[in-house]
Motif scaffolding. Sequence first.
Motif, PDB file in Angstrom:
ATOM      1  N   PRO A  74      -5.158  20.682 -38.238  1.00 51.05           N
ATOM      2  CA  PRO A  74      -5.074  20.760 -39.706  1.00 51.05           C
ATOM      3  C   PRO A  74      -4.471  19.512 -40.348  1.00 51.05           C
ATOM      4  CG  PRO A  74      -4.193  22.747 -38.655  1.00 51.05           C
ATOM      5  CD  PRO A  74      -4.366  21.743 -37.589  1.00 51.05           C
ATOM      6  N   GLU A  75      -3.726  18.706 -39.588  1.00 50.03           N
ATOM      7  CA  GLU A  75      -3.134  17.500 -40.156  1.00 50.03           C
ATOM      8  C   GLU A  75      -4.192  16.448 -40.497  1.00 50.03           C
ATOM      9  OE1 GLU A  75      -0.014  16.908 -40.906  1.00 50.03           O
ATOM     10  OE2 GLU A  75       0.810  18.787 -40.158  1.00 50.03           O
ATOM     11  N   TYR A  76      -5.326  16.490 -39.811  1.00 55.34           N
ATOM     12  CA  TYR A  76      -6.351  15.460 -40.003  1.00 55.34           C
ATOM     13  C   TYR A  76      -7.627  16.001 -40.659  1.00 55.34           C
ATOM     14  CZ  TYR A  76      -3.531  12.468 -36.982  1.00 55.34           C
ATOM     15  OH  TYR A  76      -2.517  11.721 -36.459  1.00 55.34           O
ATOM     16  N   CYS A  77      -7.803  17.313 -40.710  1.00 56.08           N
ATOM     17  CA  CYS A  77      -9.040  17.896 -41.238  1.00 56.08           C
ATOM     18  C   CYS A  77      -8.744  18.648 -42.533  1.00 56.08           C
ATOM     19  CB  CYS A  77      -9.668  18.848 -40.216  1.00 56.08           C
ATOM     20  SG  CYS A  77     -10.079  18.050 -38.667  1.00 56.08           S
ATOM     21  N   VAL A  78      -9.512  18.324 -43.593  1.00 54.70           N
ATOM     22  CA  VAL A  78      -9.337  19.011 -44.869  1.00 54.70           C
ATOM     23  C   VAL A  78      -9.813  20.451 -44.761  1.00 54.70           C
ATOM     24  CG1 VAL A  78      -9.962  18.981 -47.316  1.00 54.70           C
ATOM     25  CG2 VAL A  78      -9.581  16.826 -46.090  1.00 54.70           C
ATOM     26  N   SER A  79     -10.939  20.663 -44.103  1.00 54.94           N
ATOM     27  CA  SER A  79     -11.488  22.007 -43.906  1.00 54.94           C
ATOM     28  C   SER A  79     -11.761  22.207 -42.423  1.00 54.94           C
ATOM     29  CB  SER A  79     -12.785  22.187 -44.715  1.00 54.94           C
ATOM     30  OG  SER A  79     -13.749  21.218 -44.326  1.00 54.94           O
ATOM     31  N   LEU A  80     -11.444  23.404 -41.936  1.00 55.42           N
ATOM     32  CA  LEU A  80     -11.598  23.696 -40.510  1.00 55.42           C
ATOM     33  C   LEU A  80     -12.984  24.268 -40.231  1.00 55.42           C
ATOM     34  CD1 LEU A  80      -8.061  25.211 -39.779  1.00 55.42           C
ATOM     35  CD2 LEU A  80      -8.876  22.885 -39.422  1.00 55.42           C
ATOM     36  N   GLU A  82     -17.310  22.832 -39.234  1.00 54.42           N
ATOM     37  CA  GLU A  82     -17.983  21.773 -38.487  1.00 54.42           C
ATOM     38  C   GLU A  82     -18.066  20.486 -39.294  1.00 54.42           C
ATOM     39  OE1 GLU A  82     -22.027  21.150 -35.790  1.00 54.42           O
ATOM     40  OE2 GLU A  82     -21.691  23.012 -36.904  1.00 54.42           O
ATOM     41  N   GLU A  83     -18.267  20.604 -40.604  1.00 51.09           N
ATOM     42  CA  GLU A  83     -18.368  19.413 -41.442  1.00 51.09           C
ATOM     43  C   GLU A  83     -17.016  18.702 -41.542  1.00 51.09           C
ATOM     44  OE1 GLU A  83     -19.740  18.145 -45.982  1.00 51.09           O
ATOM     45  OE2 GLU A  83     -19.793  20.247 -45.333  1.00 51.09           O
ATOM     46  N   GLY A  84     -15.944  19.485 -41.744  1.00 49.24           N
ATOM     47  CA  GLY A  84     -14.617  18.886 -41.840  1.00 49.24           C
ATOM     48  C   GLY A  84     -14.185  18.220 -40.546  1.00 49.24           C
ATOM     49  N   ILE A  85     -14.499  18.852 -39.413  1.00 47.37           N
ATOM     50  CA  ILE A  85     -14.171  18.254 -38.121  1.00 47.37           C
ATOM     51  C   ILE A  85     -14.958  16.962 -37.916  1.00 47.37           C
ATOM     52  CG2 ILE A  85     -14.225  18.594 -35.625  1.00 47.37           C
ATOM     53  CD1 ILE A  85     -12.139  20.284 -36.969  1.00 47.37           C
ATOM     54  N   GLY A  86     -16.224  16.951 -38.346  1.00 52.96           N
ATOM     55  CA  GLY A  86     -17.055  15.767 -38.180  1.00 52.96           C
ATOM     56  C   GLY A  86     -16.537  14.573 -38.960  1.00 52.96           C
ATOM     57  N   ARG A  87     -15.975  14.840 -40.160  1.00 55.07           N
ATOM     58  CA  ARG A  87     -15.449  13.734 -40.960  1.00 55.07           C
ATOM     59  C   ARG A  87     -14.230  13.086 -40.295  1.00 55.07           C
ATOM     60  NH1 ARG A  87     -15.688  17.268 -45.662  1.00 55.07           N
ATOM     61  NH2 ARG A  87     -17.632  16.978 -46.800  1.00 55.07           N
ATOM     62  N   ASN A  89     -13.515  13.054 -36.982  1.00 53.22           N
ATOM     63  CA  ASN A  89     -13.671  13.075 -35.525  1.00 53.22           C
ATOM     64  C   ASN A  89     -12.922  11.934 -34.833  1.00 53.22           C
ATOM     65  OD1 ASN A  89     -15.343  11.116 -36.508  1.00 53.22           O
ATOM     66  ND2 ASN A  89     -17.222  11.924 -35.637  1.00 53.22           N
ATOM     67  N   PHE A  90     -12.990  10.720 -35.415  1.00 50.03           N
ATOM     68  CA  PHE A  90     -12.307   9.603 -34.761  1.00 50.03           C
ATOM     69  C   PHE A  90     -10.787   9.767 -34.802  1.00 50.03           C
ATOM     70  CE2 PHE A  90     -16.429   7.569 -35.684  1.00 50.03           C
ATOM     71  CZ  PHE A  90     -16.712   7.094 -34.413  1.00 50.03           C
ATOM     72  N   ASP A  91     -10.261  10.265 -35.946  1.00 48.23           N
ATOM     73  CA  ASP A  91      -8.820  10.510 -36.031  1.00 48.23           C
ATOM     74  C   ASP A  91      -8.382  11.549 -35.009  1.00 48.23           C
ATOM     75  OD1 ASP A  91      -8.530   8.698 -38.095  1.00 48.23           O
ATOM     76  OD2 ASP A  91      -8.904  10.194 -39.642  1.00 48.23           O
ATOM     77  N   LEU A  92      -9.192  12.579 -34.823  1.00 47.89           N
ATOM     78  CA  LEU A  92      -8.852  13.617 -33.842  1.00 47.89           C
ATOM     79  C   LEU A  92      -8.885  13.068 -32.426  1.00 47.89           C
ATOM     80  CD1 LEU A  92     -10.739  16.701 -35.320  1.00 47.89           C
ATOM     81  CD2 LEU A  92      -8.279  16.357 -35.205  1.00 47.89           C
ATOM     82  N   VAL A  93      -9.864  12.216 -32.138  1.00 49.27           N
ATOM     83  CA  VAL A  93      -9.946  11.627 -30.793  1.00 49.27           C
ATOM     84  C   VAL A  93      -8.681  10.817 -30.493  1.00 49.27           C
ATOM     85  CG1 VAL A  93     -11.132   9.881 -29.411  1.00 49.27           C
ATOM     86  CG2 VAL A  93     -12.452  11.601 -30.615  1.00 49.27           C
ATOM     87  N   HIS A  94      -8.255  10.005 -31.473  1.00 49.69           N
ATOM     88  CA  HIS A  94      -7.042   9.212 -31.259  1.00 49.69           C
ATOM     89  C   HIS A  94      -5.815  10.108 -31.128  1.00 49.69           C
ATOM     90  CE1 HIS A  94      -9.085   5.447 -31.681  1.00 49.69           C
ATOM     91  NE2 HIS A  94      -9.452   5.675 -32.922  1.00 49.69           N
TER      92      HIS A  94
END
Length: 514
Positions: A74-80, A82-87, A89-94
């Motif tokens: 939730p710290e990196y995704c505005v909406s939980l 598939e679209e929010g995760i896709g936006r 994705n790079f922040d989540l990977v890091h």
Amino acid sequence: VVTNASIVTKSGKGLLAAFPKLVGLEKQHTYFETENVRYVYQPIEALFLLLVTTKQSNILQDLDTLRLLSKLVPEYCVSLDEEGIGRANFDLVHAFDEVISLGHKEDVTVAQVKQYCDMESHEEKLHKLVMQSKINDTKDVMKRKANEIDKSKVEKTRGDKGGFSSIGSMGSARLDSSFNDLNISQGGGGGGYGSGAGFGMVSDFDPLNAKAKDRSRSSVTAPPKSSGMKLGKSGKNQLMESLKAEGEHIIEDVKPTGQTRAAVPSPTDPFTLTVEEKLSVALRRDGGISSFDVQGTLSLQILNQEDGFVQVQIGTGGNPEIRFNTHPNINRELFNSESILGLKRPDQPFPTGQGGGGVGLLRWRMQRADESMVPLTINCWPSVSGNETYVSIEYEASSMFDLTNVIISVPLPALRDAPIVKQCDGDWRYDSRNSVLEWSMLLIDNSNRSGSMEFVVPPVDSSVFFPISVQFAATSTYSGLKVTGMIPLRGGSGGVTPKFVQRTQLIAQDYQVI
């Protein structure tokens, strides 16, 4: 042990396409196993946060890793979705990469992960501010000089309107040409931190050269000894204030100290044993040792009370100068004969030790006045020359320990501006509130067993720079004490040696040069 950390949809993709089919059979659990791997998961609205681990991994550690990842999403995704995760994705990977390293969970918090991922180079911003300030000053000098040239020629040709127009054009063209030369030189100079290479192209104007030489003495533009960009080094106070005024977040006083112990996470292993030594040393400024004292403890923390029917097998390291003292409830004869720590009454379990630093089992102490045992020596040489005091400080580290988070704090007289640092191995920061210059190294190992720093302040007495305080930590100890195993006293473990985690640290509690 963690082979995969993912956020997947209920339909799945690629290698994880089989997971949604399997999860439908195990709706009442947060994990299930196949022939080769274990799936540990947590629903996130219409998605799943999934860890794929080996079957030999610790399920409690896996669940703790999963909980930390679930707080990061939730710290990196505005909406939980598939679209929010896709936006993001790079922040989540890091972020996931900061939590899991080589298949194992790192000892980090959500705040630390965000800080690591958002890390910016304040040194680069300071450099850009300095270069822009140089450019602005050069513009002002050249404009004044061009105006003087125009004014002098206008006075000579007063009354000649055509001549006035020609002279004005010539002065403007000279200004543009000179400034273009300056830009070319700045770009080819490699971005040196105050090298002054850009000013060599403009040789017509003596005031400009004089100002460049004067600015080269500034503590902000003094070039560091080591090449490359470094993070965290302090510049002039007004430049830091400029960064804050532009909305930049300047983090100060974040370096860990030897007296402040890091927050210990809640244990997830059945047994956690902590070997800790606190070092108190007073070194004389002219050489030698005034005092040397090491106090150590071994503590035990148990996750579940029913697992407390155990004994601890240790190796003492064989240092003849260290005398060990057991807790009054520990069987002293068993420890002396077999180096085993067990209760005098084996029918009683060890207390869990939750909510604190654990249950103390063993203490020891070593006092010695041998300079060869000192992990870090500091030499400070102040000398007054004219209206300035030149201070040269050097350190030399013993090969016995690799030191981490080293901070050497040198008291200074009350100054309006930061001292002029001529050379520094490592990083430095000026604490204007306490009038202290902090010299820091993240790690001292075989690559940098010695180093030095030189700085200049107004003329003062040499006693102002003492006492020098030193803070550091290490992952090895003087005693060399190790926990070699846990001995179960009841047959519930099926004869298998209980698993345990051992933490070892040496802390500089009170380390000074007096």
